[in-house]
Design a protein around this motif. Structure first.
Motif, short mmCIF file in Angstrom:
data_model
loop_
_atom_site.label_atom_id
_atom_site.label_comp_id
_atom_site.label_asym_id
_atom_site.label_seq_id
_atom_site.Cartn_x
_atom_site.Cartn_y
_atom_site.Cartn_z
N VAL A 1 -3.72 -14.38 3.96
CA VAL A 1 -4.02 -15.77 4.25
C VAL A 1 -3.92 -16.64 3.01
O VAL A 1 -4.30 -17.82 3.04
CB VAL A 1 -5.42 -15.91 4.88
N GLY A 2 -3.43 -16.08 1.89
CA GLY A 2 -3.27 -16.84 0.66
C GLY A 2 -1.90 -17.46 0.55
O GLY A 2 -1.10 -17.46 1.50
N SER A 3 -1.65 -17.95 -0.65
CA SER A 3 -0.38 -18.64 -0.89
C SER A 3 0.61 -17.82 -1.69
O SER A 3 1.76 -18.22 -1.84
CB SER A 3 -0.64 -19.97 -1.63
N THR A 4 0.19 -16.69 -2.21
CA THR A 4 1.08 -15.83 -2.99
C THR A 4 1.09 -14.43 -2.39
O THR A 4 0.11 -14.00 -1.77
CB THR A 4 0.62 -15.75 -4.46
N PRO A 5 2.18 -13.69 -2.57
CA PRO A 5 2.23 -12.33 -2.01
C PRO A 5 1.32 -11.38 -2.77
O PRO A 5 1.01 -11.57 -3.96
CB PRO A 5 3.70 -11.95 -2.16
N LEU A 6 0.88 -10.35 -2.07
CA LEU A 6 0.04 -9.30 -2.65
C LEU A 6 0.85 -8.01 -2.72
O LEU A 6 1.38 -7.56 -1.71
CB LEU A 6 -1.22 -9.08 -1.82
N LYS A 7 0.94 -7.44 -3.92
CA LYS A 7 1.70 -6.20 -4.10
C LYS A 7 0.76 -5.09 -4.56
O LYS A 7 -0.02 -5.27 -5.51
CB LYS A 7 2.80 -6.41 -5.15
N ASP A 8 0.85 -3.98 -3.86
CA ASP A 8 0.02 -2.79 -4.15
C ASP A 8 -1.46 -3.15 -4.26
O ASP A 8 -2.09 -3.00 -5.32
CB ASP A 8 0.48 -2.10 -5.44
N PRO A 9 -2.05 -3.70 -3.20
CA PRO A 9 -3.47 -4.09 -3.29
C PRO A 9 -4.37 -2.87 -3.49
O PRO A 9 -4.10 -1.79 -2.98
CB PRO A 9 -3.73 -4.78 -1.94
N LEU A 10 -5.42 -3.08 -4.25
CA LEU A 10 -6.39 -2.03 -4.55
C LEU A 10 -7.64 -2.24 -3.70
O LEU A 10 -8.33 -3.26 -3.85
CB LEU A 10 -6.74 -2.04 -6.03
N PHE A 11 -7.92 -1.30 -2.81
CA PHE A 11 -9.09 -1.37 -1.94
C PHE A 11 -10.18 -0.44 -2.47
O PHE A 11 -9.93 0.45 -3.31
CB PHE A 11 -8.74 -0.97 -0.50
N GLN A 12 -11.37 -0.63 -1.94
CA GLN A 12 -12.50 0.24 -2.21
C GLN A 12 -13.06 0.73 -0.87
O GLN A 12 -13.38 -0.09 0.00
CB GLN A 12 -13.59 -0.48 -3.01
N VAL A 13 -13.14 2.03 -0.74
CA VAL A 13 -13.67 2.66 0.47
C VAL A 13 -15.00 3.33 0.12
O VAL A 13 -15.06 4.16 -0.80
CB VAL A 13 -12.67 3.69 1.05
N GLY A 14 -16.03 2.96 0.84
CA GLY A 14 -17.36 3.51 0.58
C GLY A 14 -17.91 4.22 1.80
O GLY A 14 -17.66 3.83 2.94
N THR A 15 -18.66 5.29 1.57
CA THR A 15 -19.32 6.05 2.64
C THR A 15 -20.81 6.09 2.33
O THR A 15 -21.22 6.38 1.21
CB THR A 15 -18.76 7.48 2.73
N SER A 16 -21.60 5.79 3.34
CA SER A 16 -23.06 5.79 3.18
C SER A 16 -23.69 6.57 4.32
O SER A 16 -23.14 6.63 5.43
CB SER A 16 -23.61 4.36 3.17
N HIS A 17 -24.83 7.18 4.04
CA HIS A 17 -25.55 7.98 5.03
C HIS A 17 -26.97 7.45 5.14
O HIS A 17 -27.73 7.45 4.17
CB HIS A 17 -25.56 9.45 4.60
N GLY A 18 -27.34 6.98 6.34
CA GLY A 18 -28.69 6.45 6.55
C GLY A 18 -28.88 5.16 5.79
O GLY A 18 -28.07 4.23 5.83
#
Length: 395
Positions: A192-209
């Motif tokens: 939804v931005g104005s510039t392209p995104l190349k190789d975006p870096l995500f963060q995946v988290g796992t939580s218990h309780g």
């Protein structure tokens, strides 16, 4: 003519006023209904706007779901409008408190003041633990804690999740025996931005309780042009032997984009293994003990066997004599006693008596013959019937 026009104009005004009144009464409920969700939005108030470390502040809440379990935390680098920027890793999790709302959706609880791991601005963050997600933040100042401005938002491309996230994959046989469960987090994002995104870096988290999520970086190879969307798949893995209800969170640019629950089954194979181990080990120890006992018993067994063999040989030598004496049916003379004693003395040990009667003794004597007059006896052992024999005089 003017009077008629004035009368018509008056009626028209009356109808216009009535119509406006009717429209106003019809629109009033709609305006009230549109403001109802704002009134039902959960809110939080504090007894004090600031406090130092070691103190406490009373937190009050209204508009929450009845009988809901909530978690209260003091978080740094956060503002009420933007929420907790760094997630619960920016909060003082050890000093957090849990509270359950009443039937009317309200609660009241004291929260100890602690310094969060990130500098202020700080907030008191209240969020539901289970069920439908709801949260509320209110500004709070921790006296003596450092203050830093919030990080500037990076310009350029921005990603937004366009569809519901889901976990794909299934558990294998090794997972049933405690191997780490693995899934693939699948979602669709749009730039939804104005510039392209190349190789975006995500963060995946796992939580218990109620524990804070453990974040891991996952980079997606590809580019998302402005106004375009892309389907992204990221691997998710838990620790070995993990089971229970987990929550998988997706973060990009310091903002949590989506959350997906994950129910992990118990690794029953490990339980079966321990049960079998508890049965096999005692059985093996028992078999080993019996083998040791068998190794210690052979000498005693052989000695008792030789003793029984000698006794049987001795009894075997006596049985033929006693049988012949019973078959004689008469008194035994002194000569016969002497001959039987002589035969016993002259018989070699381990001879025929040790293994059974000899060839001459295998013939069964008739009841009216004495051992000395048996027709099957050797010639040297024949003798005339005794005077005391019961057969004398009957022939």
């Amino acid at each position: 003519m003017n009077g008629r026009r004035n009368g018509r104009n008056g009626k028209f005004c009356l109808w216009a006023v009535a119509l406006l009144a009717l429209l106003g009464s019809a629109l009033l409920p709609w305006s009230t209904a549109s403001g109802a969700p704002e009134a039902d939005k959960p809110t939080v108030t504090l007894s004090a706007s600031q406090a130092g470390k070691g103190g406490s502040v009373t937190v009050k809440g209204e508009g929450w779901r009845p009988d809901a379990l909530l978690m209260m935390l003091i978080c740094g680098q956060s503002t009420p409008g933007k929420g907790v920027v760094g997630g619960t890793n920016s909060c003082a999790n050890a000093e957090g408190r849990a509270v359950t709302t009443g039937e009317d959706g309200t609660f009241r609880k004291k929260l100890p003041v602690a310094e969060p791991p990130e500098p202020c601005p700080c907030v008191v963050h209240v969020a539901t633990v289970t069920g439908e997600k709801a949260r509320a933040d209110i500004a709070f100042k921790v006296a003596g804690h450092p203050v830093k401005p919030l990080p500037a938002q990076a310009g350029g491309g921005r990603l937004s999740v366009l569809s519901d996230t889901r976990l794909e994959g299934s558990s294998g046989l090794l997972t049933w025996f405690g191997a780490p469960p693995r899934r693939t987090l699948v979602f669709t994002v749009g730039n939804v931005g104005s510039t392209p995104l190349k190789d975006p870096l995500f963060q995946v988290g796992t939580s218990h309780g109620v524990f804070a999520p453990q974040w891991e970086e996952r980079q997606w190879r590809g580019a998302v042009a402005p106004g375009k969307k892309a389907r992204i798949e990221l691997p998710v893995e838990l620790s070995a032997g993990a089971h229970g209800d987990y929550l998988v969170s997706l973060k990009f640019g310091g903002k949590v984009l989506a959350e997906q629950p994950w129910g992990v089954g118990r690794p029953w194979g490990v339980t079966v293994f321990w049960l079998l181990l508890c049965l096999v080990v005692p059985a093996a120890v028992f078999r080993l003990g019996m083998a040791v006992v068998d190794r210690l018993r052979p000498r005693r067994r052989r000695a008792s066997g030789r003793h029984r063999t000698g006794r049987l040989a001795e009894l075997g030598g006596r049985v033929p004599k006693l049988r012949l004496l019973r078959l004689s049916r008469g008194a035994v003379t002194a000569d016969e006693k002497a001959r039987a004693a002589r035969d016993t003395r002259t018989r070699p040990p381990g001879g025929a008596d040790a293994h059974g009667p000899g060839p001459a003794e295998r013939t069964t004597a008739l009841p009216w013959f004495t051992p000395d007059t048996d027709p099957g006896a050797p010639a040297g052992r024949l003798s005339a019937p005794s005077d005391n024999s019961p057969t004398k005089g009957n022939t």
